[in-house]
Motif scaffolding. Structure first.
Motif, short mmCIF file in Angstrom:
data_model
loop_
_atom_site.label_atom_id
_atom_site.label_comp_id
_atom_site.label_asym_id
_atom_site.label_seq_id
_atom_site.Cartn_x
_atom_site.Cartn_y
_atom_site.Cartn_z
N VAL A 422 -36.78 19.01 -18.49
CA VAL A 422 -37.26 19.62 -17.25
C VAL A 422 -36.07 20.12 -16.45
N GLU A 423 -36.19 21.36 -15.97
CA GLU A 423 -35.12 21.93 -15.17
C GLU A 423 -35.71 22.76 -14.04
N PHE A 424 -35.16 22.55 -12.83
CA PHE A 424 -35.59 23.32 -11.66
C PHE A 424 -34.81 24.64 -11.63
N LYS A 425 -35.55 25.72 -11.43
CA LYS A 425 -34.92 27.03 -11.31
C LYS A 425 -35.34 27.66 -9.98
N ILE A 426 -34.44 28.45 -9.42
CA ILE A 426 -34.69 28.98 -8.08
C ILE A 426 -34.09 30.38 -7.92
N SER A 427 -34.73 31.14 -7.08
CA SER A 427 -34.19 32.41 -6.63
C SER A 427 -34.29 32.41 -5.11
N THR A 428 -33.15 32.51 -4.43
CA THR A 428 -33.16 32.42 -2.96
C THR A 428 -33.24 33.78 -2.28
N ASN A 429 -33.20 34.83 -3.08
CA ASN A 429 -33.28 36.17 -2.51
C ASN A 429 -34.30 37.00 -3.29
N LEU A 430 -35.02 37.83 -2.55
CA LEU A 430 -36.06 38.66 -3.14
C LEU A 430 -35.48 39.57 -4.22
N GLY A 431 -36.15 39.59 -5.36
CA GLY A 431 -35.74 40.47 -6.44
C GLY A 431 -34.76 39.87 -7.41
N GLU A 432 -34.17 38.73 -7.07
CA GLU A 432 -33.22 38.10 -7.98
C GLU A 432 -33.96 37.24 -8.99
N PRO A 433 -33.50 37.20 -10.23
CA PRO A 433 -34.18 36.37 -11.24
C PRO A 433 -33.97 34.89 -10.97
N LEU A 434 -34.88 34.10 -11.50
CA LEU A 434 -34.76 32.65 -11.38
C LEU A 434 -33.58 32.17 -12.23
N LYS A 435 -32.77 31.32 -11.64
CA LYS A 435 -31.63 30.75 -12.34
C LYS A 435 -31.57 29.25 -12.08
N PRO A 436 -30.84 28.51 -12.93
CA PRO A 436 -30.71 27.07 -12.70
C PRO A 436 -30.22 26.76 -11.29
N LEU A 437 -30.75 25.70 -10.73
CA LEU A 437 -30.47 25.31 -9.35
C LEU A 437 -28.97 25.21 -9.08
N ALA A 438 -28.24 24.65 -10.01
CA ALA A 438 -26.81 24.41 -9.81
C ALA A 438 -26.01 25.71 -9.65
N LYS A 439 -26.55 26.83 -10.16
CA LYS A 439 -25.81 28.08 -10.13
C LYS A 439 -26.16 28.95 -8.92
N ILE A 440 -27.12 28.53 -8.13
CA ILE A 440 -27.64 29.38 -7.05
C ILE A 440 -27.41 28.78 -5.67
N ALA A 441 -27.87 27.54 -5.46
CA ALA A 441 -28.01 26.99 -4.11
C ALA A 441 -26.66 26.64 -3.48
N SER A 442 -26.57 26.90 -2.17
CA SER A 442 -25.41 26.51 -1.38
C SER A 442 -25.62 25.09 -0.85
N GLY A 443 -24.60 24.58 -0.13
CA GLY A 443 -24.71 23.22 0.41
C GLY A 443 -25.87 23.08 1.37
N GLY A 444 -26.02 24.05 2.28
CA GLY A 444 -27.13 23.99 3.25
C GLY A 444 -28.47 24.12 2.56
N GLU A 445 -28.54 24.97 1.52
CA GLU A 445 -29.79 25.11 0.79
C GLU A 445 -30.12 23.84 0.02
N MET A 446 -29.09 23.18 -0.52
CA MET A 446 -29.31 21.91 -1.21
C MET A 446 -29.93 20.87 -0.27
N SER A 447 -29.44 20.82 0.96
CA SER A 447 -29.98 19.88 1.94
C SER A 447 -31.46 20.14 2.17
N ARG A 448 -31.81 21.42 2.30
CA ARG A 448 -33.21 21.76 2.58
C ARG A 448 -34.10 21.51 1.35
N ILE A 449 -33.55 21.78 0.16
CA ILE A 449 -34.33 21.51 -1.06
C ILE A 449 -34.58 20.02 -1.19
N MET A 450 -33.54 19.21 -0.94
CA MET A 450 -33.71 17.76 -1.03
C MET A 450 -34.72 17.27 0.00
#
Length: 569
Positions: A422-450
């Motif tokens: 199981v792997e979480f994938k995310i796209s934080t901007n419209l139009g961007e493909p889904l990618k593994p969480l570790a390659k996308i999210a910033s520190g602030g975004e990690m806090s909000r995801i958690m």
């Protein structure tokens, strides 16, 4: 729920006593005041690795005590029973941890001494601490399957336990097979060695007591000339003699003479009878000596045979035991060992069949679990996306990718969690493909995801107390208000203890605690106190702008009043 926390001689804390309430408990303070020390103390209480560096300077130990109310905690009573800990009638549970300056530590639950592992195993049902470092756990894809399964609730939990049992049975069978088949060349070598040893002992045909008999025979043969000379001289003296008459003839003459006078005295009769008995005995011994003399063997070949036989026995003793009996015992043991190795083909066949069946069971249950995961993943990602949108991540796309795992032979690769990756994938901007969480999210975004994860999991887990250590890292403004709202939402069904530096979150507190560092004559200590309404206004004002002005205090008061209205609504 965590009711009370008492800390003594821990880091900068001289003595601290706190009472926590239901709902949202907020802790604030200046940078460096020791906010993290409170979390460290709770971590020590619930079984984290003890560090003697936490013992306050000048003391020999620190003590942390935590009082919990355990009413309604799922499965806790049975767990306590497993470790012989009695649950109090009022559902109170006291956890005590003492850490000594020499590094030793002790833990107690309701007065019963427990190991660190037991302490951690029990307290994980009581409290969940989310610190800043736990943002990093989201970067590890191995944790994603656990988060998804937690969302699945009791249905997934029961199935996971069943899979774990079947998987451990499978690994045990594989270990047993590996122990037999680990080295086929070594196994064949062992069989050859055992066969050689068995053949060698069998060929010797040794028996218990044989060695003693051979040693006696060797002594006789080696000294046959001496023995013959002594025996021959004895026989000659008895029957021939160099005197006027042999010893037996002389004794016979004496007996005849006494026979004629026995009627004159009883003592003479006694002498006569006694000498007769001696004569008969001498005659018997004389015959035995004659027979023994005639059997004495002077053949050196026979001595060589006896010595050769003893050499054979000594060679066996040198290899297989200190005595013939030990050699025979060893012989029986290696026969059994050889039987095991020779019959291992049957055992290997049986184990391979059991492994195949055990593998099928794990795969079967794993497929059931995989289907459940796919169903709950849809709801999971939908709810998480909705919360992330409220946390100022409106253009976010989130997906739970579930794939089966396979080995090199394209068969299902199983583990105690089934057959899925199981792997979480995310796209934080419209139009961007889904990618593994570790390659996308910033520190602030990690806090909000958690926080979003904690929010949706709060509805399905059974842990009564959640602690957040600066969950608000990297956020501010409107997002901070939404984070506070979500924390408050969680606090409706859980006790939440949160360390924050944001006024938007602090203003929502049901109970607010101020952490301060104070300088004494020759030392520094940390104090924590629950603050009243006026003190809260000042503290929220400090969080707003640092310097307390009328405008700042007014803004702080408005924030707190808005927080009160939000709580009521």
């Amino acid at each position: 729920m965590l009711l009370e926390l008492e800390v003594k001689n821990f880091a900068l804390i001289d003595e601290l006593y706190l009472q926590f309430d239901k709902g949202l408990n907020i802790l604030t303070g200046e940078t460096g005041a020791g906010k993290s020390i409170i979390i460290d103390a709770v971590n020590m209480a619930i079984g984290e690795r003890a560090d003697r560096e936490f013992v306050r300077s000048g003391t020999n130990k620190c003590t942390i005590q935590a009082l919990f109310n355990t009413d309604g905690i799922f499965g806790l009573k049975d767990l306590l029973g497993q470790y012989g800990i009695e649950e109090e009638q009022d559902h109170s549970l006291v956890v005590t941890r003492e850490i000594y300056a020499n590094g030793r530590s002790t833990g107690r639950i309701n007065g019963t001494i427990v190991t660190q592992g037991v302490l951690k195993n029990i307290t994980q049902k009581l409290i969940d601490i989310h610190g800043q470092h736990q943002h990093q756990s989201l970067l590890n894809t191995q944790s994603h399957i656990d988060l998804l399964d937690a969302f699945g609730g009791q249905e997934v939990e029961i199935l996971l336990k069943e899979i774990s049992i079947e998987y451990h049975n499978l690994t045990n069978l594989k270990s047993r097979l590996a122990s037999i088949c680990s080295n086929e060349i070594e196994r064949e070598r062992k069989i050859d060695l055992l066969k050689f040893q068995i053949q060698e002992i069998e060929a010797a045909q040794v028996s218990s007591g044989e060695e003693d008999a051979l040693n006696q025979q060797k002594n006789r043969l080696a000294n046959s000339e001496k023995i013959y000379k002594a025996v021959a001289e004895a026989y000659t003296e008895l029957h021939e003699g160099n005197r006027q008459a042999p010893m037996i003839d002389a004794l016979s003459k004496i007996i005849n003479q006494l026979q004629h006078v026995t009627s004159y005295d009883e003592k003479l009769e006694y002498f006569h009878q006694s000498l007769e008995e001696v004569l008969y005995k001498l005659q018997d011994i004389s015959r035995d000596i004659r027979d023994y003399k005639e059997e004495i063997n002077f053949e050196p070949e026979l001595l060589n045979e006896v010595e050769s036989r003893l050499d054979t026995i000594n060679n066996l003793k040198r290899k297989y035991g200190k005595s013939v009996d030990e050699v025979l015992h060893y012989f029986k043991s290696i026969q059994k060992e050889l039987d095991f190795y020779q019959n291992s083909e049957v055992e290997i066949t049986r184990l391979k069949k059991e492994i195949e069946e055990a593998q099928k069971k794990v795969v079967s249950k794993g497929l059931v679990l995989s289907n459940i995961r796919k169903k709950i993943a849809s709801t999971f990602q939908q709810e998480l996306t909705q919360i992330l949108e409220t946390l100022n991540m409106g253009k976010v796309s989130f997906e739970v990718a579930i794939n089966h795992t396979y080995d090199s032979n394209n068969n299902f690769k199983v583990n105690e969690k089934g057959i899925d990756h199981v792997e979480f994938k995310i796209s934080t901007n419209l139009g961007e493909p889904l990618k593994p969480l570790a390659k996308i999210a910033s520190g602030g975004e990690m806090s909000r995801i958690m926080l979003a994860l904690k929010t949706i999991l709060a509805n399905v887990d059974h842990i009564p107390t959640l602690i957040f250590d600066e969950i608000d890292t990297g956020i501010s403004g409107r997002t901070a208000q939404v984070v506070g709202k979500n924390l408050y939402h969680i606090s409706q069904n859980h006790q939440v203890i949160c360390i924050t530096h944001l006024p938007q979150i602090a203003s929502l507190a049901d109970s607010h605690y101020l952490i301060e560092k104070k300088q004494l004559d020759h030392s520094t200590k940390t104090e924590v106190n629950k603050i009243n309404v006026e003190e809260r206004i000042k503290e929220v004002g400090r969080l707003l702008g640092g310097e307390l002005t009328d405008i700042t205090l007014k803004h702080a008061k408005e924030l707190i009043e808005q927080g009160n209205l939000k709580r009521k609504s």
